[in-house]
Design a protein around this motif. Sequence first.
Motif, PDB file in Angstrom:
ATOM      1  N   UNK A  27      37.008 -22.700 -11.611  1.00 28.17           N
ATOM      2  CA  UNK A  27      37.244 -21.771 -12.705  1.00 28.17           C
ATOM      3  C   UNK A  27      36.901 -22.358 -14.068  1.00 28.17           C
ATOM      4  N   UNK A  28      36.691 -23.658 -14.157  1.00 28.11           N
ATOM      5  CA  UNK A  28      36.297 -24.238 -15.439  1.00 28.11           C
ATOM      6  C   UNK A  28      34.991 -23.613 -15.942  1.00 28.11           C
ATOM      7  N   UNK A  29      34.123 -23.221 -15.022  1.00 26.75           N
ATOM      8  CA  UNK A  29      32.926 -22.489 -15.409  1.00 26.75           C
ATOM      9  C   UNK A  29      31.856 -23.303 -16.097  1.00 26.75           C
ATOM     10  N   UNK A  30      31.802 -24.601 -15.873  1.00 24.28           N
ATOM     11  CA  UNK A  30      30.783 -25.443 -16.504  1.00 24.28           C
ATOM     12  C   UNK A  30      29.395 -24.968 -16.055  1.00 24.28           C
ATOM     13  N   UNK A  31      28.564 -24.572 -17.002  1.00 26.60           N
ATOM     14  CA  UNK A  31      27.302 -23.937 -16.649  1.00 26.60           C
ATOM     15  C   UNK A  31      26.368 -24.898 -15.927  1.00 26.60           C
ATOM     16  N   UNK A  32      26.497 -26.198 -16.158  1.00 21.94           N
ATOM     17  CA  UNK A  32      25.607 -27.196 -15.578  1.00 21.94           C
ATOM     18  C   UNK A  32      26.068 -27.694 -14.213  1.00 21.94           C
ATOM     19  N   UNK A  33      27.187 -27.202 -13.691  1.00 17.88           N
ATOM     20  CA  UNK A  33      27.814 -27.798 -12.503  1.00 17.88           C
ATOM     21  C   UNK A  33      26.867 -27.849 -11.317  1.00 17.88           C
ATOM     22  N   UNK A  34      26.642 -29.042 -10.790  1.00 13.05           N
ATOM     23  CA  UNK A  34      25.719 -29.207  -9.669  1.00 13.05           C
ATOM     24  C   UNK A  34      26.295 -28.661  -8.369  1.00 13.05           C
TER      25      UNK A  34
ATOM     26  N   UNK B 292      22.636 -38.156 -16.853  1.00 16.42           N
ATOM     27  CA  UNK B 292      21.851 -37.097 -17.504  1.00 16.42           C
ATOM     28  C   UNK B 292      22.001 -35.792 -16.725  1.00 16.42           C
ATOM     29  N   UNK B 293      21.872 -34.673 -17.399  1.00 19.05           N
ATOM     30  CA  UNK B 293      22.081 -33.380 -16.764  1.00 19.05           C
ATOM     31  C   UNK B 293      21.185 -33.214 -15.538  1.00 19.05           C
ATOM     32  N   UNK B 294      21.771 -32.661 -14.474  1.00 22.71           N
ATOM     33  CA  UNK B 294      21.057 -32.375 -13.232  1.00 22.71           C
ATOM     34  C   UNK B 294      21.055 -30.870 -13.015  1.00 22.71           C
ATOM     35  N   UNK B 295      19.928 -30.325 -12.546  1.00 17.96           N
ATOM     36  CA  UNK B 295      19.803 -28.882 -12.384  1.00 17.96           C
ATOM     37  C   UNK B 295      19.271 -28.527 -10.996  1.00 17.96           C
ATOM     38  N   UNK B 296      20.028 -28.811  -9.939  1.00 18.38           N
ATOM     39  CA  UNK B 296      19.541 -28.514  -8.590  1.00 18.38           C
ATOM     40  C   UNK B 296      19.554 -27.025  -8.257  1.00 18.38           C
ATOM     41  N   UNK B 297      18.589 -26.605  -7.477  1.00 18.45           N
ATOM     42  CA  UNK B 297      18.518 -25.257  -6.913  1.00 18.45           C
ATOM     43  C   UNK B 297      18.803 -24.168  -7.950  1.00 18.45           C
ATOM     44  N   UNK B 298      19.847 -23.348  -7.702  1.00 19.43           N
ATOM     45  CA  UNK B 298      20.130 -22.204  -8.564  1.00 19.43           C
ATOM     46  C   UNK B 298      20.688 -22.589  -9.928  1.00 19.43           C
ATOM     47  N   UNK B 299      21.051 -23.840 -10.127  1.00 20.23           N
ATOM     48  CA  UNK B 299      21.604 -24.248 -11.421  1.00 20.23           C
ATOM     49  C   UNK B 299      20.544 -24.152 -12.516  1.00 20.23           C
ATOM     50  N   UNK B 300      19.296 -24.461 -12.191  1.00 19.67           N
ATOM     51  CA  UNK B 300      18.233 -24.456 -13.204  1.00 19.67           C
ATOM     52  C   UNK B 300      18.058 -23.086 -13.865  1.00 19.67           C
TER      53      UNK B 300
END
Length: 356
Positions: free
Chosen positions: A78-85, A263-271
């Motif tokens: 629920x924290x909702x961090x937009x970058x969450x891997x 450093x920020x990671x953007x796997x799969x649907x996160x990007x």
Amino acid sequence: MSKTRAMRGATVNRESTRFGLAVREADGDWLDAQGAIDGDAAPLRTTVTVETPRTILARNTSPDIPFDRSINPYRGCEHGCVYCFARPTHAFHDLSPGLDFESRLFAKPTAPALLRAELSKRGYVCQPIAFGTNTDPYQPIERDWAITRGCLEVLAEVDHPVTITTKSDRVLRDIDLLAPMAAKGLAAVMVSVTSLDPRIAMTLEPRAPHPERRLKAVAALAAAGIPTFVSISPVIPAITDHEVEHILERAAEAGARAAFFIPVRLPHEVAPLFRAWLDTHFPDRAGKVMATIQSLRGGRDNDPNFGTRMQGQGPWAELLRTRFRIACRKYGLDGERLTLRTDLFRAPTGAQGELF
């Protein structure tokens, strides 16, 4: 017409097609009409579904992380961090890694009993168990479900080492368990502080505690004798990277022993979710942010390879490492990695009875 929801991280509920699932799309004309008629999006209610896994320990052999087993009391966060891997894990449930991930949660109330059973197995070899490796063990629903606390009670009972990573000062509730464990060399906590700017934190991590509350948690944990570390993860180019030195200074003042960053990671649907977030909140620099991320990820949005995925590569990554190393040395945060004891562990008794 696109509408953002207050106190949520993802700006869209984009679905996954990685598993051959059909994408459910609303008609564009209807969305335009809905926006004109309804105005702002209604608040999104959080729901929790009980999950009953057969085991609770997740194992890994990754050379990039310092633990081989972990527990995740919850799925989704629920924290909702937009970058969450961890967002892509919701696709396994045919749910969106976007808004579904932060509003349609799963809880595992049998986790303490399953843990007791795991620790009782013949041949179990004790090594630290990590909490907070996928989703936050102290996200808001922990207040009512107390699954993390139930697991800690089991570990405290049998003198089993534990590490915790969290963005929440709710961890202070469990000082009564963690402080005695730490006195035996059995516990350590890492608090994540991504930005000290409340305006950035509000959109980046909308339901996580204010950065100042996290720093106060670091101070309280350290004062209780619990080895406490600060994680600046992720560092986002042109959004938070300018804060690295200041965060480290504040971490040292609060009593942290050491610090780490990724450093920020953007796997799969996160990007695509991250790109949509940039377009909504930082349209003036969205192109610069993604260009820099791609420069440290080998020309892609994400680098999944062992050895580089946690560190990045190229000039920007090397500059960040140099800045981080210099600041840690300046503020006394370059100590050796903590080693927790494993020799005190004793297997619990009566585990099978806990499951029935």
